[in-house]
Scaffold this active site. Sequence first.
Site, mmCIF file in Angstrom:
data_model
loop_
_atom_site.group_PDB
_atom_site.id
_atom_site.type_symbol
_atom_site.label_atom_id
_atom_site.label_comp_id
_atom_site.label_asym_id
_atom_site.label_seq_id
_atom_site.Cartn_x
_atom_site.Cartn_y
_atom_site.Cartn_z
ATOM 1 N N ASP A 193 0.474 -1.032 -0.134
ATOM 2 C CA ASP A 193 -0.166 -0.196 0.190
ATOM 3 C C ASP A 193 1.266 1.254 0.416
ATOM 4 O OD1 ASP A 193 -2.120 -0.975 -0.082
ATOM 5 O OD2 ASP A 193 -2.791 -1.312 2.190
ATOM 6 N N LEU A 194 0.192 2.709 0.280
ATOM 7 C CA LEU A 194 0.978 3.383 -0.554
ATOM 8 C C LEU A 194 1.521 3.998 0.595
ATOM 9 C CD1 LEU A 194 1.528 6.204 -1.732
ATOM 10 C CD2 LEU A 194 -0.399 7.073 -0.942
#
Length: 382
Positions: free
Chosen positions: A111-112
């Site tokens: 994920d970011l």
Amino acid sequence: MQQTGSREPQRIAKLLARAGVASRRDIERMIAEGRIAVNGSVIDTPATLLTSLHGVTVDGEAVQAAALARLFLFHKPAGVLTAARDPGGRATIYDRLPPDLPRLMPVGRLDLNTEGLLLMTTDGELKRQLELPSTGVERAYRARAYGAVTQEQLESLIEGVEIEGVRYGPIDANLERRTGANVWIEMILTEGKNREVRRVLEFLGLRVSRLIRTRYGPFVLADLPEGAIGEVRQHDLVAFRQSLGRGRAKEVAREQPIAVQGGAPARLPRSRPEQPPRERAPRPATPTPRPARPSAGTQKASARPERPPRPATAATLQKSGGAAPSASRARGPVRKPEVREELDTRPVAGEPTARAPRPKKGVGWAKAKPKARPTKPRRPRS
């Protein structure tokens, strides 16, 4: 490991992905755009079966045969997308990679705001093997979360959990330590679904503030600096793929962890041109004798100049009995020991008392006696 040149027909998207052209999804998109042809004929379906890439062209250029698979370990920073491009203009992992690397595909996604270990490979088939849950490749995470949780609640995840209609497989979770209102939790899973770790911890009433992936199969993050990338040695990669074929991925991952050093990708050492051997001068048969080195005492004696004899004076002639000093006594006359005469210092009637001579300083030095006062003669009694 399936070779590209085998006689077993395979889908063209799979062959091109293994050759490092693009991912399967991108190849399917390129086929729909009419950019791929076989023997000069444009194909329109990704289900085309081929035994090799001979005669296949992409944008009019021939595709080279697939080379040996290469695997890299990348320490992904937080705030970077695991994607080739972002319409919003955000930074991606390819913005952080060195420009001289080959085309790399990420194994899975982070994920970011998730950081840690991200595998990247040049082989699409290896990417697929590492991502499939059926191969049983473990992923290890460390999560820092806010809230209260017990070890019993974490141990209940080993049987799996269903959240909002999505079934998550077994998770081996352990409570590492507590730091104030936060807790550190280690989680090991084999599926790696989208936002799996965050959703499971939120289901337990925790709020994740930091998430780090520390291991993927036998490959560990170790001391790899943030934003650095390193390549796995070829024999380690071959041994790992053989363990996948025997179904021993979990055992090998825990027994033989593999780490890399950060920096530029590994390269072969440069070959240096051969230089002719240096010609040395032949040594003489009889070595030249070295001059004898004078001793330290001889050097001091020779370096010290001789002093000229001192001229004879009346004092020296009187002490030496009238003879002039010889050259052997050039440094000065020999001092004779002084003889002190003992004087009678008793007072005498009618005469003043004489002061005793004071001894010379350095020879029999003693504290001076107190002065004797003169005495007056007594008058006879009448």
